[in-house]
Scaffold this active site. Sequence first.
Site, PDB file in Angstrom:
ATOM      1  N   GLY A   1      -0.348 -97.469 -24.067  1.00 43.01           N
ATOM      2  CA  GLY A   1       0.118 -96.325 -23.620  1.00 43.01           C
ATOM      3  C   GLY A   1      -0.435 -95.070 -24.209  1.00 43.01           C
TER       4      GLY A   1
ATOM      5  N   GLY B   1      -2.116 -95.252 -27.763  1.00 38.54           N
ATOM      6  CA  GLY B   1      -3.488 -95.435 -28.035  1.00 38.54           C
ATOM      7  C   GLY B   1      -3.874 -97.094 -27.943  1.00 38.54           C
TER       8      GLY B   1
ATOM      9  N   GLY C   1      -6.180 -97.037 -18.062  1.00 36.40           N
ATOM     10  CA  GLY C   1      -6.640 -98.334 -18.605  1.00 36.40           C
ATOM     11  C   GLY C   1      -8.131 -98.862 -18.368  1.00 36.40           C
ATOM     12  N   ASP C   2      -8.318 -98.361 -16.985  1.00 34.05           N
ATOM     13  CA  ASP C   2      -9.816 -98.710 -16.454  1.00 34.05           C
ATOM     14  C   ASP C   2     -10.586 -98.054 -17.254  1.00 34.05           C
ATOM     15  OD1 ASP C   2      -8.405-100.347 -14.670  1.00 34.05           O
ATOM     16  OD2 ASP C   2      -8.363 -98.881 -13.099  1.00 34.05           O
TER      17      ASP C   2
END
Length: 309
Positions: free
Chosen positions: A219, A222, A248-249
């Site tokens: 998150g 990092g 995240g993608d």
Amino acid sequence: MILTVTLNTALDITYRVRSLRPHTTHRVSEVTERPGGKGVNVARVLAALGHEVTVTGFAGGSTGRIVQDALTATPGVVDALVPIGGTTRRTIAVVDERTGDTTQLNEPGPAIAPAEWSAFLEAYEDLLAPASAVALCGSLPPGVPVGAYAGLIRTARAAGVPVLLDTSGEPLRRGVAARPDVVKPNADELAELTGSHEPLRATQDARRRGAHAVVASLGPEGLLALTPEGRWRATPPTRVHGNPTGAGDSAAAGLLSGLADHLPWPDRLTRATALAAATVRAAVAGEFDRGTYEELLGRVAVIGEVSAA
């Protein structure tokens, strides 16, 4: 060419309302639609970075046609989705403009028939031939074997194509055992896989289970990476505020981009962290501003140690 696999593609629909309240009627101020599913999101970011990307998975029905039309119109992206008799799912996001919070409703996806799964496997093997890397992303629709990703990893490894796996639950557990080159879980997915909520211990456990390298998304803190070449922690320059949807993608796309460009691990992590932070800052969920990304790129901190040869 980078290949992304999204077995549970979606049409992402976002509604914006002034204030989301249960048991009331809402007037929607804005509606947006775009092709979705984790691998499709990864492909969009890769194309924006200048990579040639092919998207495969499944598409069917009216929503499937909308998804394919949008992919065809995206520069740098080639649509290789396999047709099915069912209808591609929708995901509904409702954004509360007052708080900035997002409520997500995800449909399960269409049932995949055995013949459709066989057709995908045949297409997948053909698409691996020109691929420099492959990303296997997201949930599995009904009808697809729970060990599907493990089989796809073995097929890619036999073809000499490096694999990034980004999924969760039992598909992740079985996929890790097939020895993917990179797994990219978030903190919750990593804890579910290993039983540990301590990130370093959990990444070590995930590597012991078979992953060549583990990059954990933490998150706003990092990325934590444990690889054969060393261990690193990459953090954005400041705490980034905004919508984390799609971050995240974007991180997965950064890792794949760095792999395709033959960058060393610290540079891959810098690229992935900057992309994730730029996505959080973006006005539209799951997108990123190129200027913001390039500004953050020079300010990401990467610390760690290189393994002894």
